[in-house]
Write an enzyme that holds these catalytic residues in place. Structure first.
Site, PDB file in Angstrom:
ATOM      1  N   THR A  12       0.870  -1.173   0.000  1.00  0.00           N
ATOM      2  CA  THR A  12       0.000   0.000   0.000  1.00  0.00           C
ATOM      3  C   THR A  12       0.905   1.222   0.000  1.00  0.00           C
ATOM      4  OG1 THR A  12      -1.628  -1.202   1.307  1.00  0.00           O
ATOM      5  CG2 THR A  12      -1.864   1.188   1.206  1.00  0.00           C
ATOM      6  N   LYS A  61      -1.725   4.778   8.680  1.00  0.00           N
ATOM      7  CA  LYS A  61      -0.963   4.926   7.437  1.00  0.00           C
ATOM      8  C   LYS A  61      -1.909   5.144   6.241  1.00  0.00           C
ATOM      9  CE  LYS A  61       1.568   2.251   4.036  1.00  0.00           C
ATOM     10  NZ  LYS A  61       2.183   0.998   3.622  1.00  0.00           N
ATOM     11  N   LYS A 110      -7.845   1.354  -3.125  1.00  0.00           N
ATOM     12  CA  LYS A 110      -7.485   0.888  -1.774  1.00  0.00           C
ATOM     13  C   LYS A 110      -7.680   1.998  -0.736  1.00  0.00           C
ATOM     14  CE  LYS A 110      -5.062  -1.179   1.560  1.00  0.00           C
ATOM     15  NZ  LYS A 110      -5.268  -2.442   2.193  1.00  0.00           N
TER      16      LYS A 110
HETATM   17  P1  NAD Z   1       6.129  -5.831   7.184  1.00  0.00           P
HETATM   18  O1  NAD Z   1       6.836  -4.699   7.792  1.00  0.00           O
HETATM   19  O2  NAD Z   1       5.845  -7.061   7.990  1.00  0.00           O
HETATM   20  O3  NAD Z   1       6.933  -6.323   5.870  1.00  0.00           O
HETATM   21  C1  NAD Z   1       7.691  -5.490   5.033  1.00  0.00           C
HETATM   22  C2  NAD Z   1       8.974  -6.239   4.699  1.00  0.00           C
HETATM   23  O4  NAD Z   1       9.747  -5.460   3.782  1.00  0.00           O
HETATM   24  C3  NAD Z   1       9.858  -6.469   5.941  1.00  0.00           C
HETATM   25  O5  NAD Z   1      10.166  -7.846   6.063  1.00  0.00           O
HETATM   26  C4  NAD Z   1      11.110  -5.621   5.653  1.00  0.00           C
HETATM   27  O6  NAD Z   1      12.300  -6.206   6.173  1.00  0.00           O
HETATM   28  C5  NAD Z   1      11.096  -5.624   4.129  1.00  0.00           C
HETATM   29  N1  NAD Z   1      11.893  -4.544   3.552  1.00  0.00           N
HETATM   30  C6  NAD Z   1      11.988  -3.248   3.954  1.00  0.00           C
HETATM   31  N2  NAD Z   1      12.807  -2.564   3.134  1.00  0.00           N
HETATM   32  C7  NAD Z   1      13.236  -3.451   2.192  1.00  0.00           C
HETATM   33  C8  NAD Z   1      14.111  -3.350   1.095  1.00  0.00           C
HETATM   34  N3  NAD Z   1      14.680  -2.188   0.756  1.00  0.00           N
HETATM   35  N4  NAD Z   1      14.344  -4.460   0.345  1.00  0.00           N
HETATM   36  C9  NAD Z   1      13.756  -5.644   0.670  1.00  0.00           C
HETATM   37  N5  NAD Z   1      12.910  -5.800   1.712  1.00  0.00           N
HETATM   38  C10 NAD Z   1      12.668  -4.710   2.458  1.00  0.00           C
HETATM   39  O7  NAD Z   1       4.785  -5.241   6.576  1.00  0.00           O
HETATM   40  P2  NAD Z   1       3.482  -6.056   6.085  1.00  0.00           P
HETATM   41  O8  NAD Z   1       2.485  -6.090   7.178  1.00  0.00           O
HETATM   42  O9  NAD Z   1       3.914  -7.306   5.426  1.00  0.00           O
HETATM   43  O10 NAD Z   1       2.909  -5.021   5.012  1.00  0.00           O
HETATM   44  C11 NAD Z   1       3.479  -4.889   3.720  1.00  0.00           C
HETATM   45  C12 NAD Z   1       2.621  -3.934   2.906  1.00  0.00           C
HETATM   46  O11 NAD Z   1       1.299  -4.452   2.828  1.00  0.00           O
HETATM   47  C13 NAD Z   1       2.506  -2.539   3.484  1.00  0.00           C
HETATM   48  O12 NAD Z   1       2.546  -1.613   2.425  1.00  0.00           O
HETATM   49  C14 NAD Z   1       1.154  -2.554   4.174  1.00  0.00           C
HETATM   50  O13 NAD Z   1       0.574  -1.268   4.241  1.00  0.00           O
HETATM   51  C15 NAD Z   1       0.380  -3.468   3.260  1.00  0.00           C
HETATM   52  N6  NAD Z   1      -0.747  -4.164   3.897  1.00  0.00           N
HETATM   53  C16 NAD Z   1      -0.594  -4.769   5.103  1.00  0.00           C
HETATM   54  C17 NAD Z   1      -1.665  -5.419   5.689  1.00  0.00           C
HETATM   55  C18 NAD Z   1      -1.529  -6.108   7.010  1.00  0.00           C
HETATM   56  O14 NAD Z   1      -2.557  -6.458   7.605  1.00  0.00           O
HETATM   57  N7  NAD Z   1      -0.334  -6.345   7.524  1.00  0.00           N
HETATM   58  C19 NAD Z   1      -2.911  -5.456   5.024  1.00  0.00           C
HETATM   59  C20 NAD Z   1      -3.028  -4.868   3.771  1.00  0.00           C
HETATM   60  C21 NAD Z   1      -1.932  -4.211   3.229  1.00  0.00           C
END
Ligand code: NAD
Length: 292
Positions: A87, A237, A162
């Protein structure tokens, strides 16, 4: 298909696992140390995407997405799909799509709803922006990771859908919670409140499917001490992204703005960090009209 998967966090890891378990050859990369069954982990992002038919990114925000895209695009095979499921702000989604298109790639912005539960179960909903050809290429992967994919329009349209959806969700959750808190003060039983509203014109997903009152309605994070679920931090966010987009598009969104301010205070000042976004109900419970 040969798939590169960048960002193996709470959402990315189960999504990548589902693709691997469906028989695709998945190579992942994350800046944190990750191990994942059936997914080989590359030492760099560039190595993870080399020769891939499709690359999926699942990253925290638009700034990181732009940096990762800048790293990997030159290493991708022309004609490959670049599918961002994070997102992010609409502007970043469009900027990355432009970079990818210029390199002969097929970009899709495809944020999801459904949370970690949906990512694990393979029941996410994808909202996609990009060309028909890009969407068609991504569709079989959406079908593995999710149960529904809507092609919303050109680049950025997925992110637009979204944040509009989540602006409604945030506003509705607040409305549902403040109504429960008012009902409490009027001496109305919560179960009776649910029985009426869930079958009347005040019904909503937040009331009917994700009721913020413990012990009322279907199982929800309220029945589990308000552990997320969908964290208040993530709602904050998404509301921030909605107001950033509203400012850029000159749209009047007073309820979205009010919801942003309430979730900001809840997360930053009132102990809401790490709680489910439905924990707005105990927040309202504690307050009076003069709480400030
Ligand atoms: P998270 O923080 O668990 O995962 C993000 C991952 O990206 C981490 O493992 C981090 O180490 C990695 N990362 C950061 N910088 C990086 C880089 N430069 N290269 C490679 N990897 C890198 O977050 P999440 O909960 O998995 O969410 C991910 C996305 O999905 C976000 O944009 C969030 O808004 C969206 N989202 C999350 C949810 C939810 O319920 N968790 C629901 C819908 C959407």
């Amino acid at each position: 298909m040969k798939i590169g998967f960048i960002g193996l966090g709470n959402m990315g890891a189960p999504m990548a696992a589902n693709l691997a378990n469906a028989g695709h050859q998945v190579t992942g990369f994350d800046t944190a140390a990750v191990t994942l069954e059936n997914v080989s982990i590359a030492a760099t992002a560039a190595q993870a995407v080399a020769g891939a038919d499709a690359v999926i990114t699942m990253l925290p925000n638009g700034q990181i997405l732009r940096a990762v895209a800048g790293d990997i695009i030159a290493h991708m095979r022309p004609g490959a799909a670049l599918i961002d499921c994070s997102t992010v702000d609409v502007e970043s989604a469009r900027a990355v799509a432009e970079m990818a298109s210029a390199a002969g790639l097929l970009p899709v912005d495809a944020p999801v709803s459904g949370g970690v539960g949906g990512a694990t179960a393979g029941t996410l909903t994808f909202m996609a922006g990009g060309s028909d050809a890009a969407f068609e290429m991504a569709k079989p992967l959406f079908d593995i990771m999710g149960q529904k994919a809507v092609h919303c329009g050109d680049a950025g349209a997925g992110q637009a859908a979204k944040i509009c959806n989540n602006m409604i969700l945030g506003v509705t959750m607040i409305a549902t919670c403040e109504a429960f808190a008012l009902a409490d003060k009027l001496g109305l039983d919560r179960q009776k409140m649910f029985d009426v509203v869930s079958t009347s014109s005040g019904y909503s997903w937040t009331m009917n499917a994700y009721c913020p009152a413990p012990g009322v309605g279907p199982q929800s994070p309220a029945d589990n001490g308000y552990k997320p679920g969908f964290a208040a931090d993530l709602m904050l966010k998404d509301l921030g992204l909605s107001q950033q987009a509203a400012a850029a598009a000159d749209a009047d969104t007073p309820m979205g703005q009010a919801a942003l301010e309430l979730y900001r205070r809840f997360v930053e000042e009132e102990g809401g960090r790490g709680m489910d976004f439905s924990a707005m109900l105990p927040r309202f419970e504690k307050r009076t009209r003069n709480s400030g």
